[in-house]
Write an enzyme that holds these catalytic residues in place. Structure first.
Site, PDB file in Angstrom:
ATOM      1  N   ALA A 233      -0.230  10.197  -8.685  1.00 32.50           N
ATOM      2  CA  ALA A 233       0.883  11.005  -8.186  1.00 32.50           C
ATOM      3  C   ALA A 233       0.483  12.475  -8.222  1.00 32.50           C
ATOM      4  O   ALA A 233       1.336  13.357  -8.330  1.00 32.50           O
ATOM      5  CB  ALA A 233       2.126  10.775  -9.035  1.00 32.50           C
ATOM      6  N   GLU A 264      -2.157  13.277   4.940  1.00 36.60           N
ATOM      7  CA  GLU A 264      -0.698  13.124   4.978  1.00 36.60           C
ATOM      8  C   GLU A 264      -0.133  13.873   6.175  1.00 36.60           C
ATOM      9  O   GLU A 264      -0.674  14.906   6.567  1.00 36.60           O
ATOM     10  CB  GLU A 264      -0.082  13.655   3.674  1.00 36.60           C
ATOM     11  CG  GLU A 264      -0.507  12.869   2.449  1.00 36.60           C
ATOM     12  CD  GLU A 264       0.108  13.400   1.153  1.00 36.60           C
ATOM     13  OE1 GLU A 264       0.852  14.411   1.211  1.00 36.60           O
ATOM     14  OE2 GLU A 264      -0.158  12.821   0.085  1.00 36.60           O
ATOM     15  N   HIS A 282       4.897  11.101  -1.048  1.00 39.28           N
ATOM     16  CA  HIS A 282       4.716  12.386  -1.724  1.00 39.28           C
ATOM     17  C   HIS A 282       6.062  12.944  -2.199  1.00 39.28           C
ATOM     18  O   HIS A 282       6.484  14.044  -1.810  1.00 39.28           O
ATOM     19  CB  HIS A 282       4.019  13.391  -0.810  1.00 39.28           C
ATOM     20  CG  HIS A 282       3.249  14.437  -1.574  1.00 39.28           C
ATOM     21  ND1 HIS A 282       2.067  14.959  -1.149  1.00 39.28           N
ATOM     22  CD2 HIS A 282       3.508  15.050  -2.762  1.00 39.28           C
ATOM     23  CE1 HIS A 282       1.615  15.847  -2.023  1.00 39.28           C
ATOM     24  NE2 HIS A 282       2.483  15.919  -3.017  1.00 39.28           N
ATOM     25  N   GLY A 284       6.820  13.630  -5.434  1.00 37.26           N
ATOM     26  CA  GLY A 284       6.732  14.172  -6.794  1.00 37.26           C
ATOM     27  C   GLY A 284       7.693  15.305  -7.079  1.00 37.26           C
ATOM     28  O   GLY A 284       8.293  15.363  -8.155  1.00 37.26           O
TER      29      GLY A 284
END
Length: 534
Positions: A233, A264, A282, A284
């Site tokens: 992560a 990404e 994504h 996080g």
């Protein structure tokens, strides 16, 4: 119409109301759509601060258009959309919110680890398809298993603390962390091959750099403990995705939890086809709390930057977090820089910033920046800031050195600027802070001891020591209606060279200084203006 004393803050992307409130009433807030290039470029002239998230490209073109810009603030951690080098060249501070998402990122890593250990994602998908398959999704307990943390930074430590509460043993790999610091958090440091061989679960928490790209590849995964669960992560590319796919497909790894990918957005990775992979896009930093913290953090940074303070979260300013005992010396050191240039009358070829005393137990790099900012403040046409001051020094060929010494014989703390001029002569000026109020005092000039407050208007004269000179100086200044606030006379020996340092209420004109020079036969006369507009 813009009020002159209210700096303009341009907000290019949606921020929380709390962020706007944190800016306060001292700024004029404007808005634009940062993703619309034309709108951004049209709005930038006149803006003193620019607040963005990830959709606004702050490149060289945008920075060139923003002629008044002093700070770019990214409400988040990443800075992929900000050209930091170009900002530095323009003297623009770049700040972000490096700690705003650490709790959210740590919690997501734990969530992915738990989801991977218990097959949450494929079990949920099967149940939605109408399949009740309890035996197929038998998972793994965390209790008494070994967790390997790759990167024991702030997020890595938070993950270690949280998973230790599950009864896990924690080991870590981080070549930049001392074993003693790791031990304080209950973590044993090992090398990467040992970590992969011993850990039942591995969680990656490293930045993406040339050194970390591909850090965990086919060879490393071949040495991993059979049945290991891998979580990433942090940043895509640290784990080789092709090697990870092969290890998962062949059953050498039990599962993986991924929040990041090498490229990404990513929706077509072969990893997404595997039932033993749980993945998120994504996320996080994607919590309300993290977004709020990021906005509040950059609002505070903008306030500091636009008030002329050094910002601890500035990514293109050396020095990092400033200790409270160091902070009062910043203004003094900047004044010493301006006095140094006033004495030298030119740019020195070499400059030592000497810091002595108790404060050297802390990082005093900021004092070097403050000295350079002061040295160039009155001689460079462009605005000199904590960001571009080292660049200005380098462009002018000045060699700069920070010298620290824990002992200071005469003062608790002492800052000295000592430079060599083109003809080989030396100029020096020293200052300190005294008393509970930390009052600024100038205590040495070119080897002469003085004790005078560095007020807005100063003057210095050096001459042959003899009676009557002070009276002559006072008479000429009185005739010119210049009031003396303070005066110090120092000499190297009786009948040798003497130095007078004056603090006056108004600037002394060049004509009056020339009259004094002629009247006393001075070999050095300087008027030094420290007013903010100078």
């Amino acid at each position: 119409m813009t009020t002159p004393d209210r700096p303009v803050v341009l907000i290019a992307e949606e921020l929380s109301p709390a962020t706007i409130e944190a800016l306060g009433p001292d700024f004029e807030v404007r808005y634009c759509d940062g993703a619309d290039r034309g709108s951004l470029l049209a709005a930038l002239p006149g803006a003193h601060a620019l607040l963005v998230r990830s959709a606004t490209e702050v490149d060289a073109e945008a920075l060139a258009a923003a002629t008044a810009l002093r700070v770019v603030a990214r409400a988040g951690v990443g800075l992929d959309n900000v050209d930091v080098r170009a900002a530095t060249q323009h003297g623009v501070m770049v700040v972000n919110a490096p700690t705003s998402n650490i709790v959210s990122a740590a919690e997501l890593a734990v969530a992915l680890l738990l989801a991977a250990a218990r097959h949450v994602s494929p079990a949920h998908a099967a149940l939605r398809r109408g399949e009740w398959q309890r035996s197929r999704f038998t998972g793994i307990e965390l209790f008494e298993k070994t967790l390997g943390i790759v990167g024991l930074g702030r997020i890595g430590v938070l993950v270690a603390q949280r998973l230790a509460a599950f009864g896990m043993r924690v080991i870590a790999y981080d070549p930049y962390v001392q074993a003693g610091r790791a031990a304080q958090t209950g973590v044993r440091l090992v090398d990467l091959p040992t970590l992969l061989a011993e850990a039942d679960f591995v969680s990656v928490h490293l930045p993406r750099t040339p050194e970390t790209v591909g850090l965990i590849g086919a060879a490393e995964l071949a040495g991993a403990k059979p049945g290991m669960v891998l979580i990433n992560a942090a940043r895509g590319g640290i784990v080789d995705e092709a090697a990870l796919y092969a290890a998962l497909k062949e059953g050498r790894l039990a599962a993986a939890g991924l929040d990041v990918f090498e490229t990404e957005p990513c929706t077509d990775s072969p990893l997404l086809e595997l039932d033993n992979v749980v993945a998120t896009p994504h996320l996080g930093a994607s919590t309300h709390e993290a977004q709020e913290k990021a906005g509040l953090a950059v609002a505070r940074s903008v306030r500091l930057a636009l008030s002329g303070e050094l910002v601890p979260d500035a990514v293109n300013v050396q020095g990092g977090v400033i200790a409270e005992v160091v902070r009062p010396g910043i203004g003094l050191t900047e004044k010493l820089g301006r006095i140094f240039t006033g004495l030298a009358g030119e740019v020195a070829s070499a400059l030592d910033v000497e810091v002595r005393g108790e404060i050297t137990a802390h990082d005093v790099t900021v004092l070097e920046l403050a000295a350079l900012k002061g040295v160039f403040a009155d001689v460079v046409e462009d605005q000199v800031s904590y960001v571009n001051a080292p660049l200005v020094a380098a462009e002018r060929g000045m060699e700069v050195r920070l010298v620290t010494e824990a002992t200071s014989p005469d003062h608790r703390n002492l800052v000295t600027l000592r430079g060599v001029l083109a003809d080989g002569s030396e100029v020096s000026v020293s200052g300190t802070l005294v008393g509970i109020a930390q009052r600024e005092r100038l205590v040495e000039v070119n080897g002469f001891s003085v004790d005078i407050e560095p007020t807005d208007h100063l003057a210095l004269l050096r001459y042959e020591d003899r009676p009557g000179v002070v009276g002559v100086i006072g008479h000429i200044l009185g005739e010119a209606q210049v009031n003396i606030a303070g005066m110090q006379v120092s000499r190297d020996r009786q009948g040798g060279q003497a130095l007078v340092m004056l603090s006056v209420d108004s600037a002394i004109s060049a004509e009056v200084l020339a009259e004094i020079e002629q009247a006393v036969g001075a070999d050095l006369v300087r008027g030094i203006d420290l007013t903010p507009s100078a």
